[in-house]
Design an enzyme around this catalytic site. Sequence first.
Site, PDB file in Angstrom:
ATOM      1  CB  SER A  11     -14.749 -14.534   2.014  1.00 42.92           C
ATOM      2  OG  SER A  11     -14.778 -13.126   2.165  1.00 42.92           O
ATOM      3  CG  HIS A  36     -13.960 -14.741  -2.266  1.00 46.75           C
ATOM      4  ND1 HIS A  36     -14.333 -14.944  -3.574  1.00 46.75           N
ATOM      5  CD2 HIS A  36     -14.786 -13.769  -1.795  1.00 46.75           C
ATOM      6  CE1 HIS A  36     -15.342 -14.149  -3.878  1.00 46.75           C
ATOM      7  NE2 HIS A  36     -15.637 -13.414  -2.812  1.00 46.75           N
ATOM      8  CG  ASP A  38     -15.533 -10.426  -0.592  1.00 50.26           C
ATOM      9  OD1 ASP A  38     -16.025 -10.723  -1.690  1.00 50.26           O
ATOM     10  OD2 ASP A  38     -15.549 -11.180   0.397  1.00 50.26           O
ATOM     11  CG  MET A  40     -17.073  -4.734  -0.696  1.00 49.72           C
ATOM     12  SD  MET A  40     -18.112  -5.024   0.719  1.00 49.72           S
ATOM     13  CE  MET A  40     -18.086  -6.831   0.780  1.00 49.72           C
ATOM     14  CG  HIS A  69     -16.688 -10.705  -5.420  1.00 54.09           C
ATOM     15  ND1 HIS A  69     -17.570 -11.108  -4.433  1.00 54.09           N
ATOM     16  CD2 HIS A  69     -17.433 -10.113  -6.371  1.00 54.09           C
ATOM     17  CE1 HIS A  69     -18.794 -10.759  -4.791  1.00 54.09           C
ATOM     18  NE2 HIS A  69     -18.747 -10.148  -5.949  1.00 54.09           N
ATOM     19  CG  MET A  71     -18.958  -6.947  -4.673  1.00 50.35           C
ATOM     20  SD  MET A  71     -19.036  -7.621  -3.009  1.00 50.35           S
ATOM     21  CE  MET A  71     -17.320  -8.066  -2.784  1.00 50.35           C
ATOM     22  CG  MET A 140     -23.109 -12.073  -5.789  1.00 45.57           C
ATOM     23  SD  MET A 140     -21.666 -12.459  -4.771  1.00 45.57           S
ATOM     24  CE  MET A 140     -22.203 -11.923  -3.144  1.00 45.57           C
ATOM     25  N   GLY A 145     -22.085  -6.863  -0.069  1.00 47.26           N
ATOM     26  CA  GLY A 145     -21.761  -5.703   0.759  1.00 47.26           C
ATOM     27  C   GLY A 145     -21.255  -6.063   2.141  1.00 47.26           C
ATOM     28  CG  PHE A 146     -22.681  -5.608   4.924  1.00 47.79           C
ATOM     29  CD1 PHE A 146     -21.875  -4.704   5.601  1.00 47.79           C
ATOM     30  CD2 PHE A 146     -23.699  -5.113   4.116  1.00 47.79           C
ATOM     31  CE1 PHE A 146     -22.080  -3.333   5.493  1.00 47.79           C
ATOM     32  CE2 PHE A 146     -23.918  -3.740   3.997  1.00 47.79           C
ATOM     33  CZ  PHE A 146     -23.102  -2.857   4.695  1.00 47.79           C
ATOM     34  N   GLY A 148     -21.394 -12.416   6.783  1.00 50.40           N
ATOM     35  CA  GLY A 148     -22.257 -12.830   7.881  1.00 50.40           C
ATOM     36  C   GLY A 148     -23.747 -12.743   7.625  1.00 50.40           C
ATOM     37  CG  ASP A 178     -19.326 -14.599  -2.277  1.00 55.00           C
ATOM     38  OD1 ASP A 178     -19.307 -14.794  -1.057  1.00 55.00           O
ATOM     39  OD2 ASP A 178     -18.791 -13.604  -2.831  1.00 55.00           O
ATOM     40  N   GLY A 179     -21.873 -16.263  -0.293  1.00 53.02           N
ATOM     41  CA  GLY A 179     -22.793 -15.586   0.610  1.00 53.02           C
ATOM     42  C   GLY A 179     -23.596 -16.547   1.457  1.00 53.02           C
ATOM     43  N   GLY A 180     -23.335 -16.543   2.756  1.00 55.27           N
ATOM     44  CA  GLY A 180     -24.108 -17.389   3.663  1.00 55.27           C
ATOM     45  C   GLY A 180     -23.819 -18.873   3.539  1.00 55.27           C
TER      46      GLY A 180
HETATM   47  C1  DX5 Z   1     -20.440 -10.437   0.348  1.00 55.42           C
HETATM   48  C2  DX5 Z   1     -19.081 -10.927  -0.087  1.00 55.42           C
HETATM   49  C3  DX5 Z   1     -18.809 -12.294   0.392  1.00 55.42           C
HETATM   50  C4  DX5 Z   1     -18.711 -12.408   1.891  1.00 55.42           C
HETATM   51  C5  DX5 Z   1     -19.158 -13.775   2.281  1.00 55.42           C
HETATM   52  O1  DX5 Z   1     -20.683  -9.223  -0.234  1.00 55.42           O
HETATM   53  O2  DX5 Z   1     -18.973 -10.940  -1.499  1.00 55.42           O
HETATM   54  O3  DX5 Z   1     -17.648 -12.857  -0.212  1.00 55.42           O
HETATM   55  O4  DX5 Z   1     -17.434 -12.198   2.394  1.00 55.42           O
HETATM   56  O5  DX5 Z   1     -19.226 -13.817   3.652  1.00 55.42           O
HETATM   57  P1  DX5 Z   1     -20.126 -14.906   4.396  1.00 55.42           P
HETATM   58  O6  DX5 Z   1     -19.571 -16.247   4.029  1.00 55.42           O
HETATM   59  O7  DX5 Z   1     -19.926 -14.557   5.835  1.00 55.42           O
HETATM   60  O8  DX5 Z   1     -21.543 -14.715   3.930  1.00 55.42           O
HETATM   61 ZN    ZN Z   2     -17.313 -12.143  -2.432  1.00 51.00          ZN
END
Ligand code: DX5
Ligand code: ZN
Length: 237
Positions: A11, A36, A38, A40, A69, A71, A140, A145-146, A148, A178-180
Amino acid sequence: MALSRLMIAPSILSADFAHLADEVSRVERGGADLLHVDVMDGHFVPNLTVGPPIVEALRKVTKLPLDVHLMMTNPEAFIKEFVDAGADYLTVHVETCPHLHRTVQAIKELGAKAGVTLNPATPISTLEAIISDADLLLVMSVNPGFGGQQFIPSSLQKISLARQLIDRTQSHAALEVDGGVKVENAAQIVQAGADILVSGSAIFSTPDYGATINAMRQAGESMRKEVRRTGAVAGRR
Ligand code: DX5
Ligand code: ZN
């Protein structure tokens, strides 16, 4: 049906935007399968990122499929712009699409692959009626939204339910998470049924992106072999 091989989708949210082309080329050379992106809107999620011009710019500097993606509320209004800009996959949130079937068809008619996704608190059952039309189901594993954030542990059960839905309906949809996602939890996520791992901070915070992508792929692929050998799947009841 699970994809024949595990795919890794860095991402770019965690990349250095001042050197985006260079960052993309580093993950491409490092073995990424998808990129990927993102998007937003500061409304559906509490953050603002990029729009079609960045997708268009990325399209010029990489051969990787662009996995976009969305959002954002009212994504229908921008589908054509994103596809024209070069998006290969366009993924929308079930929470933002009251006419999800129409939105998915619109994406496919424009020639892109249609993804559907849902927030951590939205049940997998909301996708029952659309799964046979979708090319991608994105689970998800953080609140969007963020970058990390920490992987939400209950997502493992949700990934497993998503896998069961895809297999039971014989959908061709790939299962993305996706996420963490990081090297340390990649095996568990793959064990629960993921085909595609999105990872931002865990790749872009390391000095050697290729080494991190390889380590993530190895962790996931060895778990895939183990699952095929023993039939052991996490989170299933
Ligand atoms: C979160 C995004 C993710 C994000 C993942 O809202 O959709 O794609 O960039 O970032 P990490 O891998 O750092 O959780
Ligand atoms: Zn994403």
